[in-house]
Design a protein around this motif. Structure first.
Motif, PDB file in Angstrom:
ATOM      1  N   GLU A 161       0.830  -1.205   0.000  1.00 33.78           N
ATOM      2  CA  GLU A 161       0.000   0.000   0.000  1.00 33.78           C
ATOM      3  C   GLU A 161       0.868   1.259   0.000  1.00 33.78           C
ATOM      4  O   GLU A 161       0.580   2.216  -0.721  1.00 33.78           O
ATOM      5  CB  GLU A 161      -0.928   0.004   1.223  1.00 33.78           C
ATOM      6  N   GLU A 162       1.927   1.240   0.803  1.00 35.78           N
ATOM      7  CA  GLU A 162       2.817   2.401   0.857  1.00 35.78           C
ATOM      8  C   GLU A 162       3.540   2.611  -0.473  1.00 35.78           C
ATOM      9  O   GLU A 162       3.676   3.741  -0.944  1.00 35.78           O
ATOM     10  CB  GLU A 162       3.837   2.237   1.990  1.00 35.78           C
ATOM     11  N   ILE A 163       3.972   1.517  -1.085  1.00 36.81           N
ATOM     12  CA  ILE A 163       4.634   1.621  -2.394  1.00 36.81           C
ATOM     13  C   ILE A 163       3.667   2.190  -3.419  1.00 36.81           C
ATOM     14  O   ILE A 163       4.031   3.055  -4.222  1.00 36.81           O
ATOM     15  CB  ILE A 163       5.182   0.256  -2.847  1.00 36.81           C
ATOM     16  N   PRO A 170      -1.650   1.688  -8.858  1.00 31.53           N
ATOM     17  CA  PRO A 170      -2.513   0.757  -8.116  1.00 31.53           C
ATOM     18  C   PRO A 170      -1.696  -0.349  -7.441  1.00 31.53           C
ATOM     19  O   PRO A 170      -0.610  -0.715  -7.909  1.00 31.53           O
ATOM     20  CB  PRO A 170      -3.418   0.161  -9.198  1.00 31.53           C
ATOM     21  N   ILE A 171      -2.249  -0.892  -6.357  1.00 28.55           N
ATOM     22  CA  ILE A 171      -1.577  -1.977  -5.637  1.00 28.55           C
ATOM     23  C   ILE A 171      -1.347  -3.167  -6.567  1.00 28.55           C
ATOM     24  O   ILE A 171      -0.302  -3.818  -6.497  1.00 28.55           O
ATOM     25  CB  ILE A 171      -2.389  -2.397  -4.388  1.00 28.55           C
ATOM     26  N   GLY A 172      -2.288  -3.438  -7.439  1.00 28.04           N
ATOM     27  CA  GLY A 172      -2.125  -4.537  -8.393  1.00 28.04           C
ATOM     28  C   GLY A 172      -0.897  -4.349  -9.270  1.00 28.04           C
ATOM     29  O   GLY A 172      -0.182  -5.315  -9.578  1.00 28.04           O
ATOM     30  N   THR A 173      -0.628  -3.113  -9.650  1.00 30.34           N
ATOM     31  CA  THR A 173       0.559  -2.819 -10.467  1.00 30.34           C
ATOM     32  C   THR A 173       1.827  -3.030  -9.645  1.00 30.34           C
ATOM     33  O   THR A 173       2.821  -3.545 -10.159  1.00 30.34           O
ATOM     34  CB  THR A 173       0.493  -1.375 -11.008  1.00 30.34           C
ATOM     35  N   ARG A 177       4.622  -5.664 -10.778  1.00 31.51           N
ATOM     36  CA  ARG A 177       6.017  -5.267 -10.988  1.00 31.51           C
ATOM     37  C   ARG A 177       6.961  -6.043 -10.071  1.00 31.51           C
ATOM     38  O   ARG A 177       8.047  -6.436 -10.490  1.00 31.51           O
ATOM     39  CB  ARG A 177       6.183  -3.758 -10.781  1.00 31.51           C
ATOM     40  N   LEU A 178       6.540  -6.260  -8.833  1.00 30.30           N
ATOM     41  CA  LEU A 178       7.373  -7.054  -7.932  1.00 30.30           C
ATOM     42  C   LEU A 178       7.498  -8.491  -8.434  1.00 30.30           C
ATOM     43  O   LEU A 178       8.589  -9.072  -8.404  1.00 30.30           O
ATOM     44  CB  LEU A 178       6.799  -7.044  -6.515  1.00 30.30           C
ATOM     45  N   PHE A 179       6.398  -9.058  -8.894  1.00 33.92           N
ATOM     46  CA  PHE A 179       6.438 -10.422  -9.424  1.00 33.92           C
ATOM     47  C   PHE A 179       7.385 -10.496 -10.620  1.00 33.92           C
ATOM     48  O   PHE A 179       8.244 -11.380 -10.683  1.00 33.92           O
ATOM     49  CB  PHE A 179       5.028 -10.875  -9.840  1.00 33.92           C
TER      50      PHE A 179
END
Length: 192
Positions: A161-163, A170-173, A177-179
């Motif tokens: 959420e902070e990122i 969006p959190i999904g993005t 991106r992390l994945f």
């Protein structure tokens, strides 16, 4: 209020005091975040001098924009957003050559790491150190949009959420991106 009493204040309380003209409250915020912003910039830019410049520039931006900070928001998210944007702007402007992200804090008067009495065996340390170097080298090769989420998540310990708030995505993005960054890192590390 004394410095000791001030250290127990929340960031948002210090920001509110700084907005009201309390210069020492702003100085306390700088003290709390100077190492965090420098480390973020160093991980992103891979250049000590550039990282120092970005950290200073971030605090100038924070000072100038302090009146626009809403105390109901998290100060950390706001300040990370400013620093991240400055790093991304610099990465867009200039292509950098890779520089190792080695932990060089002990030089130039930075904090010195203490080794505990029950130190691991030298062979274990060498293996861990090599793995760390390989991971940091692989992170350096990631595109900026992936590198920033990895740095914020794994080096700065920000939540999804902070990122999302810092990067205004969006959190999904963030998760995507992390994945993708982790997959790219996995392939790079398996290949080395």
């Amino acid at each position: 209020m004394t410095g000791a009493g001030r250290s127990s204040l929340m960031d948002e309380e210090l920001a509110a005091r700084a907005q009201a003209g309390d210069v020492s409250a702003f100085a306390d915020l700088v003290e709390r975040y100077k190492h965090r912003l420098f480390n973020l910039a160093l991980r992103m830019l891979r250049d000590r001098a550039e990282a120092e410049d970005v950290a200073q520039e971030a605090f100038l931006h924070v000072f100038r924009a302090l009146s626009s900070f809403r105390v109901e928001e998290k100060f950390s998210t706001w300040v990370y957003k400013i620093a991240s944007n400055l790093c991304i702007d610099r990465l867009r402007r200039v292509k950098r050559r890779p520089v190792p992200l080695a932990d060089n804090h002990a030089e130039e008067g930075g904090p010195v790491r203490q080794v505990p009495d029950a130190a691991p065996l030298p062979a274990d340390l060498a293996e861990t150190s090599e793995l760390k170097r390989n991971i940091l080298a692989a992170v350096e090769t990631l595109p900026a949009r992936y590198r920033v989420v990895v740095v914020l998540r794994h080096f700065q310990d920000l939540s999804y959420e902070e990122i999302a708030q810092v990067l205004q995505i969006p959190i999904g993005t963030v998760k995507t991106r992390l994945f993708r960054a982790r997959e790219a890192l996995k392939h790079k590390l398996e290949g080395s």
